[in-house]
Design a protein around this motif. Sequence first.
Motif, PDB file in Angstrom:
ATOM      1  N   UNK A  10      33.717  45.549  39.947  1.00  0.00           N
ATOM      2  CA  UNK A  10      34.078  45.816  41.339  1.00  0.00           C
ATOM      3  C   UNK A  10      34.783  44.623  41.962  1.00  0.00           C
ATOM      4  N   UNK A  11      34.274  43.427  41.691  1.00  0.00           N
ATOM      5  CA  UNK A  11      34.882  42.211  42.248  1.00  0.00           C
ATOM      6  C   UNK A  11      36.269  41.988  41.662  1.00  0.00           C
ATOM      7  N   UNK A  12      36.438  42.243  40.360  1.00  0.00           N
ATOM      8  CA  UNK A  12      37.754  42.104  39.728  1.00  0.00           C
ATOM      9  C   UNK A  12      38.737  43.103  40.319  1.00  0.00           C
ATOM     10  N   UNK A  13      38.279  44.302  40.576  1.00  0.00           N
ATOM     11  CA  UNK A  13      39.139  45.322  41.183  1.00  0.00           C
ATOM     12  C   UNK A  13      39.561  44.899  42.585  1.00  0.00           C
ATOM     13  N   UNK A  14      38.607  44.319  43.343  1.00  0.00           N
ATOM     14  CA  UNK A  14      38.897  43.866  44.701  1.00  0.00           C
ATOM     15  C   UNK A  14      39.918  42.724  44.691  1.00  0.00           C
ATOM     16  N   UNK A  15      39.737  41.780  43.765  1.00  0.00           N
ATOM     17  CA  UNK A  15      40.636  40.629  43.706  1.00  0.00           C
ATOM     18  C   UNK A  15      42.034  40.991  43.212  1.00  0.00           C
ATOM     19  N   UNK A  20      50.062  42.727  40.773  1.00  0.00           N
ATOM     20  CA  UNK A  20      50.401  43.285  39.473  1.00  0.00           C
ATOM     21  C   UNK A  20      50.351  42.149  38.470  1.00  0.00           C
ATOM     22  N   UNK A  21      49.393  42.214  37.554  1.00  0.00           N
ATOM     23  CA  UNK A  21      49.247  41.183  36.531  1.00  0.00           C
ATOM     24  C   UNK A  21      49.855  41.735  35.254  1.00  0.00           C
ATOM     25  N   UNK A  76      48.488  23.262  32.966  1.00  0.00           N
ATOM     26  CA  UNK A  76      47.636  23.725  34.062  1.00  0.00           C
ATOM     27  C   UNK A  76      46.869  24.945  33.600  1.00  0.00           C
ATOM     28  N   UNK A  77      45.631  25.020  34.015  1.00  0.00           N
ATOM     29  CA  UNK A  77      44.789  26.167  33.706  1.00  0.00           C
ATOM     30  C   UNK A  77      44.676  26.988  34.983  1.00  0.00           C
ATOM     31  N   UNK A  78      45.019  28.275  34.875  1.00  0.00           N
ATOM     32  CA  UNK A  78      44.970  29.175  36.021  1.00  0.00           C
ATOM     33  C   UNK A  78      43.944  30.277  35.768  1.00  0.00           C
ATOM     34  N   UNK A  79      43.041  30.532  36.705  1.00  0.00           N
ATOM     35  CA  UNK A  79      42.227  31.746  36.607  1.00  0.00           C
ATOM     36  C   UNK A  79      43.131  32.952  36.858  1.00  0.00           C
ATOM     37  N   UNK A  80      42.999  33.996  36.053  1.00  0.00           N
ATOM     38  CA  UNK A  80      43.884  35.158  36.171  1.00  0.00           C
ATOM     39  C   UNK A  80      43.743  35.816  37.538  1.00  0.00           C
ATOM     40  N   UNK A  81      42.536  35.918  38.058  1.00  0.00           N
ATOM     41  CA  UNK A  81      42.291  36.605  39.324  1.00  0.00           C
ATOM     42  C   UNK A  81      42.195  35.661  40.518  1.00  0.00           C
ATOM     43  N   UNK A  87      52.016  35.481  42.220  1.00  0.00           N
ATOM     44  CA  UNK A  87      52.547  36.421  41.232  1.00  0.00           C
ATOM     45  C   UNK A  87      52.718  35.725  39.890  1.00  0.00           C
ATOM     46  N   UNK A  88      52.815  36.547  38.847  1.00  0.00           N
ATOM     47  CA  UNK A  88      53.063  36.064  37.488  1.00  0.00           C
ATOM     48  C   UNK A  88      54.215  36.879  36.929  1.00  0.00           C
ATOM     49  N   UNK A  89      55.237  36.188  36.420  1.00  0.00           N
ATOM     50  CA  UNK A  89      56.390  36.857  35.817  1.00  0.00           C
ATOM     51  C   UNK A  89      56.506  36.413  34.370  1.00  0.00           C
ATOM     52  N   UNK A  90      56.762  37.350  33.475  1.00  0.00           N
ATOM     53  CA  UNK A  90      56.995  37.019  32.070  1.00  0.00           C
ATOM     54  C   UNK A  90      58.490  36.868  31.882  1.00  0.00           C
TER      55      UNK A  90
END
Length: 132
Positions: A10-15, A20-21, A76-81, A87-90
């Motif tokens: 639920x928390x991951x969904x909220x964050x 768009x990851x 650098x280490x980034x938490x995904x959420x 934003x994250x772009x490939x």
Amino acid sequence: MRVIDELEKEEAKRLSKGKRIPAFGPGDTVRVNVRIREGERERVQAFEGVCIGRSGGGLQESFTVRKISFGEGVERVFPVLSPMIESIEVKRRGAVRRAKLYYLRDRRGKSARIAERAMGGRDEREEDAAEE
């Protein structure tokens, strides 16, 4: 244990709501737009480099990005959420056979290059031939 898993979901969904990851992994060149606070002001700064690894899962999932800045390697280490990530772009997909690319820390120049993986169903050589 299931209660904790449900709460984390639920928390991951909220964050991740409104974000768009993209699907990316080690070897991919990514641009991470990060919010930077300077006193009262807030701005967005891009950090572009090669993803050298992902770790964790769920809320604790993070990824490490490495780039060369003025001849010095920066990671650098980034938490995904993280709420600090806008934003994250490939940019490129890398063809690698490892989950962690720590060997790139010891490499410079040509030996640090990663071959590009084909992004679509057609190969780039086929597209060049179709243009000619």
